[in-house]
Design a protein around this motif. Structure first.
Motif, PDB file in Angstrom:
ATOM      1  N   SER A  72       1.545  -1.304  -0.176  1.00 25.73           N
ATOM      2  CA  SER A  72       0.084   0.225  -0.171  1.00 25.73           C
ATOM      3  C   SER A  72       0.696   1.433  -0.259  1.00 25.73           C
ATOM      4  N   VAL A  73       0.662   2.046  -1.162  1.00 23.15           N
ATOM      5  CA  VAL A  73       0.899   3.585  -1.084  1.00 23.15           C
ATOM      6  C   VAL A  73       0.690   5.001  -0.082  1.00 23.15           C
ATOM      7  N   ASP A 131       4.549  14.929  -1.050  1.00 31.62           N
ATOM      8  CA  ASP A 131       5.446  15.713   0.284  1.00 31.62           C
ATOM      9  C   ASP A 131       6.201  14.315   0.558  1.00 31.62           C
ATOM     10  N   ASP A 132       5.655  13.806   1.148  1.00 28.01           N
ATOM     11  CA  ASP A 132       5.660  12.303   1.655  1.00 28.01           C
ATOM     12  C   ASP A 132       4.988  10.953   1.172  1.00 28.01           C
ATOM     13  N   LYS A 144       9.230   4.718   5.509  1.00 28.68           N
ATOM     14  CA  LYS A 144       9.259   6.017   4.781  1.00 28.68           C
ATOM     15  C   LYS A 144       9.711   5.468   3.139  1.00 28.68           C
ATOM     16  N   ALA A 145       9.854   5.557   2.176  1.00 21.20           N
ATOM     17  CA  ALA A 145      10.324   5.443   0.618  1.00 21.20           C
ATOM     18  C   ALA A 145      10.892   6.815   0.257  1.00 21.20           C
ATOM     19  N   GLU A 146      11.490   6.080  -0.258  1.00 23.91           N
ATOM     20  CA  GLU A 146      13.086   7.013  -1.059  1.00 23.91           C
ATOM     21  C   GLU A 146      12.348   6.864  -2.427  1.00 23.91           C
ATOM     22  N   PHE A 147      12.598   8.220  -3.156  1.00 22.14           N
ATOM     23  CA  PHE A 147      12.321   8.643  -4.860  1.00 22.14           C
ATOM     24  C   PHE A 147      13.192   8.251  -5.226  1.00 22.14           C
ATOM     25  N   ARG A 160      12.659   3.689  -2.892  1.00 28.83           N
ATOM     26  CA  ARG A 160      12.825   2.473  -2.825  1.00 28.83           C
ATOM     27  C   ARG A 160      12.659   2.554  -0.753  1.00 28.83           C
ATOM     28  N   ILE A 161      12.608   1.335  -0.989  1.00 28.25           N
ATOM     29  CA  ILE A 161      12.415   1.448   0.634  1.00 28.25           C
ATOM     30  C   ILE A 161      13.152   0.801   1.229  1.00 28.25           C
TER      31      ILE A 161
END
Length: 475
Positions: A72-73, A131-132, A144-147, A160-161
């Motif tokens: 889930s995003v 933003d998050d 928290k994911a990285e773009f 990326r997680i």
């Protein structure tokens, strides 16, 4: 001046923006009152484990392996509230606690495609302007994911997680899909976690849908609803064959699913991911031609039996098309074996190919068949105005988003205008779409740039700002 056409003449449910979690109560509360039933309800018998010695078929074993890879995003976007009262010091003193910002939340889905690297594939529209971004795994963990990067024109994004003990879905070969193959959609529709729907492949290579980007969709009747965006379409072997992106419904999302779901093929997603991992952006190839649709009158004049194909109207110098020998007046009727019915169809096929790939073109020249091979060259991502004309100094130009092109708009877009620059002084602003200019006809960034080999004595631009047309004289 005609107004900008509506970009989405048909509602696209399950698509753009995700699902706002708070809206779920509206749907769940819409329940009918049940009348009491006096008849006794018999107990439901369990399904037999086998019939005539054969095991009852079930998707459960495959789903046990596949479902942990679907996540889930959740995205949050801080939006500044524009209220003219906030500019009044007296109002701010009276109401100091009134918030000047709000947070928009939306929910979509994603698929883990690399467990060791923590790479998650989702839709661009799911994480656009976020933003998050938080990812919730099937086991309940939230990280928290990285773009990493995204491509608006194919609606693919990569994040990326930082988590261990992940499960990834193997990528299947979507080119092997046939109409009638069974597929399963896994995602988080309407905020419900880990929901599975099944169906078949209804069509492959679906395109021509207004308002979307480059199109080569898998069409399925597996239910795809708001929140499914970015989720997995898997085959019966548990391989990822598509990324669910949209549900087509002329009646709008409130009408419910009607069995017209669209998914991005895994092979296309794989090509985009490779570029995002290596470069952070997607670089596309271009033939270097301008083309238009055929009318019956033009087709007859060219000795063609039907008004089908892309009529080449211009071949840019130094392009792959020029090197291949393509000429104005040629009609492209297929490319790499794919039927070409229109100029837009040729552009769509061209845009889905990487730089350096070779297009086998079946053309008609003077009514006779001819085959050519053209190598796609890299197309510029942006052009600085001062490299074109001093009157455009301070502006940067890019190609239109593919969604606008699919809506029938041609031209270029202004991505940036430096404050106090010559272009800004003439009134040009970021976001403007330049549709016509005194510099000559153009369809995209390449032909826009080519037109400035000779600078016009007067530079007049016809623009569209939002839905408002206008004319600017560049000084």
């Amino acid at each position: 001046m005609r107004p900008l056409p509506t970009l989405l003449t048909l509602a696209l449910a399950a698509a753009f923006g995700g699902f706002v979690a708070s809206a779920i109560n509206v749907h769940l509360d819409n329940r009918a009152e049940a009348a009491p039933v006096s008849l006794a309800i018999p107990a439901t018998a369990a399904l037999p484990a086998s019939v005539a010695g054969q095991a009852v078929p079930s998707l459960a074993p495959m789903l046990d392996r596949a479902m942990p890879a679907v996540v889930s995003v959740n995205t949050k976007q801080v939006v500044r509230v524009r209220n003219p009262y906030f500019n009044d010091p007296f109002f701010r003193r009276l109401f100091p606690e009134v918030p000047q910002e709000r947070i928009n939340e939306s929910l979509g889905s994603g698929v883990i495609i690399d467990a060791s690297a923590g790479l998650v594939l989702t839709n661009h529209h799911v994480i656009d302007n976020a933003d998050d971004v938080q990812v919730t795994l099937a086991d309940g963990r939230t990280v928290k994911a990285e773009f990493i990067g995204s491509d608006r024109d194919t609606d693919i994004a990569l994040i990326r997680i930082p988590a261990d003990k992940l499960t990834a879905l193997p990528l299947g070969n979507s080119d092997q899909l046939r109409v009638g193959d069974f597929v399963v959609a896994i995602g988080n529709p309407f905020g419900f976690s880990q929901t599975v729907t099944s169906g078949i492949v209804s069509a492959v290579g679906r395109s021509g849908i207004r308002g979307l980007g480059y199109q080569n969709f898998i069409q399925t009747d597996a239910s795809i609803n708001p929140g499914n965006s970015g989720g997995a379409l898997v085959n019966l072997q548990g391989q990822l064959v598509g990324i669910n992106t949209a549900s087509f419904n002329p009646q709008g999302s409130m009408a419910g699913n009607i069995g017209l779901g669209l998914a991005i093929p895994s092979n296309l997603a794989r090509d985009v991911v490779d570029q995002l991992v290596k470069h952070g952006v997607v670089v596309r190839g271009t033939l270097g031609v301008e083309a238009q649709n055929l009318t019956q009158q033009i087709a007859q004049g060219l000795g063609l039996s039907e008004a089908r194909g892309a009529l080449v109207t211009r071949v840019l110098a130094g392009s792959g098309a020029a090197a291949a020998g393509l000429r104005p007046g040629d009609v492209v009727v297929s490319a790499n074996g794919q039927r070409v019915d229109s100029a837009q169809a040729l552009h769509n096929i061209e845009g889905l190919q990487p730089v350096g790939s070779v297009l086998s073109l079946d053309i008609r020249r003077d009514g006779k068949p001819l085959q050519l091979k053209a190598t796609l060259k890299e197309q510029a991502r942006a052009v600085s105005g001062d490299a074109l004309d001093p009157r455009l100094t301070g502006a940067t130009f890019i190609d239109l988003p593919e969604s606008l092109r699919q809506a029938g708009i041609s031209g270029v877009q202004v991505s940036e205008v430096k404050r106090g620059s010559r272009a800004a002084t003439s009134g040009l602003a970021a976001g403007d779409v330049i549709m016509e200019a005194s510099v000559g006809e153009f369809a995209d960034l390449a032909s826009w740039r080519a037109n400035f080999q000779q600078r016009p004595p007067q530079l007049v631009l016809r623009i569209m700002r939002g839905n408002t047309p206008g004319v600017l004289v560049m000084r």
